[in-house]
Write a protein that holds these residues in place. Structure first.
Motif: not given
Length: 320
Positions: A1-14, A16-22
């Motif tokens: 959020m602070v620096s869009p030039t970082i290039g985004g984020v991949m969130v992988m995990g089990h 039902g761990t609220a990835k989409s909610t976050a």
């Protein structure tokens, strides 16, 4: 959020761990932005480059002087797995073609995501032809559409956010490399924390508006902190001594290419801004090393050591 030039984020995990909610909570956390009124791409009125044809002045340098400015929320756009290429990139406006007999462009999801976030749930299951489109647009920041007799080029600069379950398949290396950060989410095993999760979910189900109102102060506090970090970011100094350590770390881990150093330096600078510091310290690099480098390590089928452990050991050796 602070620096869009970082290039985004991949969130992988089990599951039902609220990835989409976050990820979907991003919209409420981000300070609003200014855009040219009526622009389908939410062009920034103060920008002098990267504007669409509609917002470019006759000299081709900036938005029209008399352009009306509006304040809008930062776009957070979902890209469904079943979306067609026309829906993603945009296509001929059939309604106007039939009723008015004119060739007009109907913008797609990439247009809506400009200056915002493009979220792909279960990104590891995305069709290959859409992956190719995203690779092109993510690299150039511009979406080019050539079909049905129309030729359109419009800005499409967005932060790519993906989530998924690694058990359901791997992501193509080309797309994985485009994500700046890679976060691993694991199931919480602490009983007290699991109970608290259930309590909060039950409270939300009972009255979503009251639940959200209870967290308004915390949300506003975080918004102010993010906005302050965005303003502070250009003034944060990255010393050469820290930059050399970043390069040494990437060499130690045999990271291919130079995106590792770029991501580490940008993310450490953003973290320093978020924490209110004016200079990047080695501790900032230490905190984000796993996030920035986990998905950039060379894959060795005979390697038994976990990627995170390899990075931690290299960090201790180089940044000690």
């Amino acid at each position: 959020m602070v620096s869009p030039t970082i290039g985004g984020v991949m969130v992988m995990g089990h599951r039902g761990t609220a990835k989409s909610t976050a990820v979907r909570a991003l919209a409420a956390m981000l300070p609003p932005i200014k855009a040219v009124a009526g622009c389908p791409y939410s062009c920034a009125p103060e920008r002098t480059a990267g504007l669409c044809e509609r917002c470019t002045s006759p000299d081709g340098k900036k938005a029209p002087v008399k352009a009306t400015t509006v304040t809008i929320p930062v776009p957070v756009v979902d890209l469904p797995l079943g979306a067609t290429e026309d829906r993603v990139c945009g296509t001929l406006d059939i309604e106007r073609a039939l009723t008015q007999g004119v060739q007009a462009f109907a913008p797609g999801l990439l247009a809506r995501a400009n200056r915002g976030f493009l979220y792909i749930d279960e990104v590891n299951l995305l069709e290959d032809h859409l992956v190719d489109v995203l690779l092109d647009v993510a690299a150039s920041g511009t979406n080019v559409v050539e079909r049905e007799g129309i030729s359109i080029r419009h800005p499409a600069r967005f932060v790519l956010v993906g989530s998924g379950n690694p058990e359901e398949g791997d992501l193509r290396p080309q797309l994985l490399d485009r994500f700046g950060l890679h976060a691993r989410i694991t199931t919480i095993t602490e009983v007290e924390e699991r109970v608290e999760i259930v309590r909060r979910r039950r409270a939300y189900d009972a009255d979503p508006f009251a639940f959200a109102a209870n967290w308004d102060k915390e949300t506003a506090k975080l918004q102010r902190k993010i906005k302050g970090a965005q303003k502070r970011l250009p003034d944060v100094v990255l010393p050469d001594s820290v930059l050399y350590k970043i390069a040494e770390l990437c060499v130690k881990l045999e990271i291919d290419g130079h995106r590792g150093e770029l991501t580490l330096s940008r993310t450490a600078t953003a973290l320093a801004a978020f924490e209110g510091h004016n200079e990047v310290k080695l501790d900032d690099v230490r905190r984000i090393a796993i996030l920035a480098l986990r998905h950039r390590l060379r894959k060795d089928p005979l390697e038994t050591q976990d990627d995170a452990v390899r990075i931690e050991r290299a960090v201790e050796e180089v940044l000690a």
